[in-house]
Scaffold this motif. Sequence first.
Motif, short mmCIF file in Angstrom:
data_model
loop_
_atom_site.label_atom_id
_atom_site.label_comp_id
_atom_site.label_asym_id
_atom_site.label_seq_id
_atom_site.Cartn_x
_atom_site.Cartn_y
_atom_site.Cartn_z
N GLY A 65 0.79 -1.22 0.00
CA GLY A 65 0.00 0.00 0.00
C GLY A 65 0.82 1.27 0.00
N ILE A 66 2.05 1.23 -0.52
CA ILE A 66 2.91 2.41 -0.51
C ILE A 66 3.28 2.86 -1.93
CG2 ILE A 66 3.89 1.83 1.75
CD1 ILE A 66 6.38 0.82 0.26
N GLU A 67 2.51 2.39 -2.93
CA GLU A 67 2.89 2.69 -4.31
C GLU A 67 2.81 4.18 -4.63
OE1 GLU A 67 -1.54 1.67 -4.48
OE2 GLU A 67 0.24 1.12 -3.34
N HIS A 68 2.02 4.94 -3.83
CA HIS A 68 1.90 6.38 -4.08
C HIS A 68 2.73 7.21 -3.10
CE1 HIS A 68 -1.13 5.58 -7.04
NE2 HIS A 68 -1.95 5.02 -6.16
N GLU A 69 3.48 6.55 -2.24
CA GLU A 69 4.33 7.27 -1.30
C GLU A 69 5.53 7.87 -2.03
OE1 GLU A 69 3.82 7.81 1.95
OE2 GLU A 69 1.90 6.78 1.83
N GLY A 71 9.28 8.74 -2.91
CA GLY A 71 10.52 8.00 -2.71
C GLY A 71 10.95 7.28 -3.98
N LEU A 72 12.14 6.71 -3.93
CA LEU A 72 12.71 6.05 -5.09
C LEU A 72 12.18 4.63 -5.24
CD1 LEU A 72 16.48 7.07 -4.79
CD2 LEU A 72 14.72 8.12 -6.22
N CYS A 73 12.16 4.17 -6.49
CA CYS A 73 11.91 2.76 -6.80
C CYS A 73 13.04 2.28 -7.71
CB CYS A 73 10.54 2.59 -7.47
SG CYS A 73 10.43 3.33 -9.11
N ARG A 91 17.67 7.07 2.86
CA ARG A 91 16.92 8.32 3.12
C ARG A 91 15.91 8.61 2.01
NH1 ARG A 91 22.09 10.17 4.98
NH2 ARG A 91 22.52 11.07 2.92
N GLU A 92 16.15 8.07 0.82
CA GLU A 92 15.28 8.37 -0.32
C GLU A 92 14.19 7.32 -0.53
OE1 GLU A 92 15.35 11.13 -2.06
OE2 GLU A 92 17.06 11.90 -0.92
N ASN A 100 12.65 -0.02 5.21
CA ASN A 100 12.97 0.59 3.93
C ASN A 100 12.55 -0.34 2.79
OD1 ASN A 100 14.37 2.79 5.24
ND2 ASN A 100 16.07 1.39 5.57
N VAL A 101 11.91 0.22 1.78
CA VAL A 101 11.39 -0.60 0.68
C VAL A 101 11.87 -0.04 -0.65
CG1 VAL A 101 9.35 -1.54 -0.45
CG2 VAL A 101 9.32 -1.15 2.04
N LEU A 102 12.61 -0.86 -1.38
CA LEU A 102 13.00 -0.53 -2.75
C LEU A 102 12.16 -1.41 -3.66
CD1 LEU A 102 14.70 1.01 -4.75
CD2 LEU A 102 16.54 -0.66 -4.44
#
Length: 275
Positions: A65-69, A71-73, A91-92, A100-102
């Motif tokens: 549920g963080i696809e619109h947060e 930050g970097l992908c 941090r990004e 932390n989620v990449l």
Amino acid sequence: MPSEDPRNAIVTPDHPNLVAFSSPSGGIGLSTLTALSALNLSKQGVDCALLDADIPNGGLGILLGIEHEPGLCLQDLDAPLGHIDGKALNRELPHWEDINVLACASWRGSAPEHWEMRAAIQALCEANSMVLADIGDGDIWGHVPELLMARQVVAVELTVLGLARAKAHLARLRRLQRDYAGNNDPPDEPIVILMEPRGVPKRLTPSTIATTEAVSYLGDDVLGPLRNAPQALRRHPGRARHRRRAQKQPRRHPSIDRPALERPKIQKRAHPHPM
């Protein structure tokens, strides 16, 4: 994983804090297993990072549920020199439950190059105590040796087809590891976790087999089986509030709107017994 010290649970030569989760069967809960493993470690005080390396089919950000947060992908990575600063990357990144989620967001651009993926793994492993990577069916093994030589967790669907796929999956993994290791020792044996099929009652799944048969067929020690528990959703507070709101809405069915005493009674006819 041992509960006494999760940091010492996994030991590999290059990246002792990297774990790769894979499965030859799709849709059995691999991403959920990866995320919940990271959450469990985080609750034990281990700072974790999640990596969605199932390219191009990843959807870990959507699952969490963080696809619109902000930050970097993966599609935002830029490592022309093959190096990324780990602390700066942390941090990004967007966060889920302090993790932390990449994530992989294929709709935002092209997939990263292999050297960029390797640089991201190196950065995450430097800046986090544990890095858990969802690699899907393991296709990335042939391109990113860090994920090949990491400690492996293989989720296996507890069906005849799932076990057949798993046997080929494990054989391919061991072959690739031996080829890459050369004269060196290959990594430890993978952790195999059995997953019961989801969405179908057990009595309606004749292809579901016993755990003892799975152990005999795979020839490995296994964990599980893990079972889907849909009843846990009924205890979710958000769903409970939704049910309470639904109960306050006016009823519209005419037979329900009437008080119980006003409902027509059904008269049963007496039938003579046959002679």
